[in-house]
Design a protein around this motif. Structure first.
Motif, short mmCIF file in Angstrom:
data_model
loop_
_atom_site.label_atom_id
_atom_site.label_comp_id
_atom_site.label_asym_id
_atom_site.label_seq_id
_atom_site.Cartn_x
_atom_site.Cartn_y
_atom_site.Cartn_z
N UNK A 49 0.85 -1.19 0.00
CA UNK A 49 0.00 0.00 0.00
C UNK A 49 0.88 1.23 0.00
N UNK A 50 0.32 2.33 -0.54
CA UNK A 50 1.06 3.59 -0.56
C UNK A 50 0.14 4.76 -0.30
N UNK A 51 0.73 5.83 0.18
CA UNK A 51 0.04 7.11 0.27
C UNK A 51 0.94 8.14 -0.40
N UNK A 52 0.33 9.07 -1.10
CA UNK A 52 1.09 10.16 -1.70
C UNK A 52 0.62 11.51 -1.17
N UNK A 53 -0.23 11.44 -0.12
CA UNK A 53 -0.73 12.68 0.47
C UNK A 53 -0.61 12.65 2.00
N UNK A 54 0.47 12.06 2.48
CA UNK A 54 0.74 12.08 3.91
C UNK A 54 -0.17 11.23 4.76
N UNK A 55 -0.82 10.23 4.17
CA UNK A 55 -1.66 9.32 4.93
C UNK A 55 -3.14 9.64 4.90
N UNK A 56 -3.54 10.71 4.22
CA UNK A 56 -4.97 11.00 4.12
C UNK A 56 -5.71 9.90 3.38
N UNK A 57 -5.10 9.37 2.32
CA UNK A 57 -5.67 8.28 1.55
C UNK A 57 -4.58 7.24 1.31
N UNK A 58 -4.96 5.97 1.37
CA UNK A 58 -4.05 4.86 1.10
C UNK A 58 -4.58 4.08 -0.10
N UNK A 59 -3.67 3.66 -0.96
CA UNK A 59 -4.02 2.94 -2.18
C UNK A 59 -3.39 1.56 -2.14
N UNK A 60 -4.19 0.52 -2.46
CA UNK A 60 -3.64 -0.82 -2.65
C UNK A 60 -2.81 -0.82 -3.92
N UNK A 61 -1.64 -1.41 -3.86
CA UNK A 61 -0.77 -1.52 -5.02
C UNK A 61 -0.70 -3.00 -5.40
N UNK A 62 -1.06 -3.32 -6.62
CA UNK A 62 -1.10 -4.71 -7.07
C UNK A 62 0.23 -5.11 -7.69
N UNK A 63 0.80 -6.20 -7.18
CA UNK A 63 1.98 -6.81 -7.77
C UNK A 63 1.51 -8.15 -8.34
N UNK A 64 1.58 -8.35 -9.65
CA UNK A 64 1.05 -9.58 -10.27
C UNK A 64 1.61 -10.86 -9.65
N UNK A 65 0.74 -11.84 -9.48
CA UNK A 65 1.10 -13.18 -9.00
C UNK A 65 1.81 -13.15 -7.66
N UNK A 66 1.40 -12.27 -6.76
CA UNK A 66 2.10 -12.14 -5.48
C UNK A 66 1.22 -12.41 -4.27
#
Length: 135
Positions: A49-66
């Motif tokens: 997961x990542x945030x690009x706004x200091x933790x206001x929103x978190x995004x799931x990041x998909x890594x194929x076949x993981x």
């Protein structure tokens, strides 16, 4: 549901804890902070997961076949470049890299030894780092 407290920075240099939840209940193992806005976390069951706004929103990041991988380390090199390490015996120990903020991933290294196990990695700049593991 796993709840996480995130320490966020405010302009007045005061700190406050904010809670957010991850539905899949992973065990988080890695964290990398580029700056007060960009933070990545990684964990069990292929969780990234990542945030690009200091933790206001978190995004799931998909890594194929993981989905079965245990991501124990993540290193944010730039806003777009991230290196991710999975740990486990043999081919479960891998190094992945993205150059576009997690939209696409390449497998950079896979453990060739059945009993080998990656433990952690560290980078001192965008092109030089070290990987440690067990024989």
């Amino acid at each position: 549901m796993l709840s996480i407290l995130c320490l966020g920075c405010q302009s007045s240099k005061e700190y406050a804890w904010e809670e957010f939840s991850i539905e899949s209940q992973p065990s988080l193992r890695g964290i990398s902070v580029l700056n007060e806005k960009v933070i990545w976390v990684s964990g069990t069951n292929g969780t990234v997961m990542k945030t690009i706004n200091g933790g206001l929103n978190w995004e799931d990041v998909y890594v194929p076949d993981s989905d079965s991988l245990d991501f124990r380390d993540v290193e944010v090199l730039t806003e777009d470049e991230v290196v991710l390490m999975s740990a486990g015996p043999g081919k479960k120990s891998n190094i992945f890299k993205t150059k576009d903020g997690g939209r696409h991933w390449t497998l950079e290294l896979s453990n060739a030894y059945d009993s080998g196990f990656y433990d952690g990695m560290a980078f001192w700049n965008e092109t030089h780092g070290i990987l440690g593991g067990d024989p």
